[in-house]
Design an enzyme around this catalytic site. Structure first.
Site, short mmCIF file in Angstrom:
data_model
loop_
_atom_site.label_atom_id
_atom_site.label_comp_id
_atom_site.label_asym_id
_atom_site.label_seq_id
_atom_site.Cartn_x
_atom_site.Cartn_y
_atom_site.Cartn_z
N ARG A 88 0.85 -1.20 0.00
CA ARG A 88 0.00 0.00 0.00
C ARG A 88 0.88 1.24 0.00
O ARG A 88 1.55 1.56 0.99
CB ARG A 88 -0.93 0.03 1.22
CG ARG A 88 -1.74 1.31 1.28
CD ARG A 88 -2.97 1.25 2.18
NE ARG A 88 -2.66 1.21 3.59
CZ ARG A 88 -3.55 1.44 4.56
NH1 ARG A 88 -4.81 1.72 4.24
NH2 ARG A 88 -3.21 1.36 5.83
N ASP A 142 -3.89 3.05 14.35
CA ASP A 142 -3.03 3.61 13.32
C ASP A 142 -3.49 5.03 13.03
O ASP A 142 -4.30 5.59 13.77
CB ASP A 142 -3.00 2.73 12.07
CG ASP A 142 -4.34 2.69 11.33
OD1 ASP A 142 -5.27 3.41 11.72
OD2 ASP A 142 -4.44 1.91 10.36
#
Length: 524
Positions: A161, A440
């Protein structure tokens, strides 16, 4: 025009191969080809936000109605992306975590340069080193205590990603301008690993974050085609999964699949960023104020229709539908709490499997067998794409505001999580265990954006008090004191910088689009 490339970050000896002249030339070609379009798309985001601030609500696009009505399907996923029951995510920069994820028993591992990554220069390039070694099957690590980490024979499929289109990599200048972080991350990973992965029976696979429109998907399609042609990689080799983590993208899921139809294999509903995007998009609108984060679950009205619509759209078009993140960290110190939390994970995944999803994310290897068992029970074979759920989702369904209260505990929780996360992020850790959850950047974004929204609108707490700047400052001071209690001064980390950054974002007269943009100044 190959000469005007400047590397402003330190090139350690172990970085030299990753940052080879040939690799940087390739990144520069991508930048020169696609940077004007990327900038125009970012300006289009600003225009669209202004329209939303003015009262215009998103809707399914009339101009692309024909795409939604016509018969078409995406190309079939390659063999190693057919079964995606469990996908594990984690930062690409932490070598032992990369190995553990590949060995976890999950079908897919997403090496993350985005929300689980603190994008300091060294972290980004270390991530590229780790991805290269993982692609080659040679990655290994020995801890300072002497523990050895090596790859198992069977391991997860590697997917990368890159960072979002809104971010820049300020340590690489092309023709005097910082390069797009998306193109930088993609370009290096593709240049070093595409052919090698194909030779090993896999391929260059990517997760695309933060897309807001099908025009942005069209940009990525162009990037993929250009990269394949430039390096003589077979057409259609690049396979992408698009994260639907923005409320605007939810209205364009079919169009996004269509633009990427030769490359895309799946959509994934990124629940935390999706919640953040809802707050951000409607931040100036008092009718869209959300309650405490804990009250905004996947069972609430505006999230459930998005999950159901995504499963319908994906299966209608032959793509996988991927469920959201299970962020819980299994614990051994409290078996009863652990059992309750795992039961909640199971219920969450059972709901997604029943909606038609083909798999879901986890943040910890301990959840891999738990989630895999749910999807094993739900369907036979590698996926359930053959089942097209029949749903009717209107624009108003995607815009329902979850009901609930704003509590002092909710405010305090947001402040504490944001401070702890920002402290860790500035120190280089972007996947952070807090209260037995793996947090996160996306969850920190929810925390700080809710604080801004509540202060901006002077939202009423459950006890009747308005959420003012003064009340925020008082509670922030108290939560900071709790975090500092018992710490020696040298162990305070970067809480002072975290306070400055959070205060800046919460008290600003304008909404900060992404915390990573002002936060970048604190990184190397």
């Amino acid at each position: 025009m190959k000469s005007d490339i400047q590397v402003l970050g330190r090139v350690a000896p172990e970085f030299a191969e990753i940052l080879s002249p040939e690799a940087l030339d390739f990144v520069a070609e991508l930048a020169r080809e696609f940077e004007p379009t990327r900038r125009a798309l970012m300006q289009a985001r600003t225009v669209r936000q202004s329209e939303t601030d003015g009262g215009r609500n998103p809707d399914f696009l009339a101009a692309t109605r024909d795409i939604r009505r016509r018969e078409w399907r995406v190309t079939q996923a390659p063999r190693d992306l057919l079964n995606r029951r469990v996908e594990i995510t984690g930062p690409a920069s932490t070598r032992n975590m990369v190995i553990n994820a590949l060995n976890s028993g999950a079908q897919v591992y997403m090496a993350d340069f985005e929300d689980a990554n603190s994008p300091a220069w060294s972290q980004v390039i270390l991530g590229q080193v780790n991805v290269r070694d993982a692609a080659a099957g040679t990655i290994a690590f020995v801890s300072p205590e002497g523990r050895e980490y090596r790859l198992n024979q069977e391991r997860a499929t590697l997917v990368v990603r890159p960072r979002g289109l809104h971010l820049l990599e300020r340590h690489l200048l092309v023709d005097g301008q910082p390069v797009s972080a998306s193109l930088f991350d993609f370009g290096l990973a593709f240049f070093h690993n595409a052919r090698l992965l194909l030779e090993r029976g896999s391929g260059p696979y990517f997760y695309l974050p933060k897309l807001e429109s099908h025009q942005e998907a069209r940009l990525w399609n162009g990037v993929f085609d250009f990269a394949q042609g430039r390096l003589a990689v077979p057409e259609g080799s690049v396979k992408a999964t698009v994260l639907i983590e923005h409320i605007l993208a939810a209205f364009e899921m079919e169009e996004i699949l269509y633009e990427l139809r030769d490359h895309v294999t799946a959509l994934n509903l990124g629940r935390w960023d999706y919640i953040f995007s809802f707050i951000k998009t409607f931040s100036k609108r008092p009718e869209f104020v959300l309650p405490d984060r804990a009250q905004v679950t996947m069972a609430t009205p505006f999230l459930r229709p998005a999950a159901e619509l995504m499963a319908h759209v994906c299966h209608k078009r032959g793509a996988h539908a991927m469920g959201g993140m299970s962020a819980y960290i299994p614990r051994r110190d409290d078996p009863e709490s652990n059992e309750r939390a795992l039961a909640q994970v199971v219920r969450d995944k059972e709901r997604e499997a029943a909606q038609g999803h083909d798999g879901a994310w986890v943040a910890h290897p301990g959840l891999v067998p738990v989630v895999r068992e749910v999807f094993d029970r739900a369907f036979e074979g590698p996926h359930q794409i053959h089942r097209v759920p029949q749903v009717q989702v209107a624009a108003k369904d995607l815009l329902q505001v979850p009901q609930g209260e704003i509590t002092e505990d909710g405010v305090r929780g947001n402040i504490s999580v944001a401070l702890q996360y920002l402290d860790a992020w500035i120190q280089g850790r972007a996947a952070v265990a807090l209260n037995w959850l793996m947090e996160d950047t996306a969850t920190a974004e929810i925390a700080r954006s809710q604080l801004w929204q509540w202060v901006w609108h002077e939202a009423r707490l459950s006890d009747g008090r308005p959420m003012s700047h003064d009340l925020y400052s008082k509670l922030r001071t108290e939560e900071l004191a709790k975090l500092l209690q018992g710490r020696k001064p040298e162990a305070a980390g970067h809480l002072d910088k975290a306070v400055d950054l959070l205060d800046e974002m919460v008290t600003s007269p304008t909404f900060t689009q992404f915390l990573t943009i002002p936060g970048y100044r604190y990184l190397e």
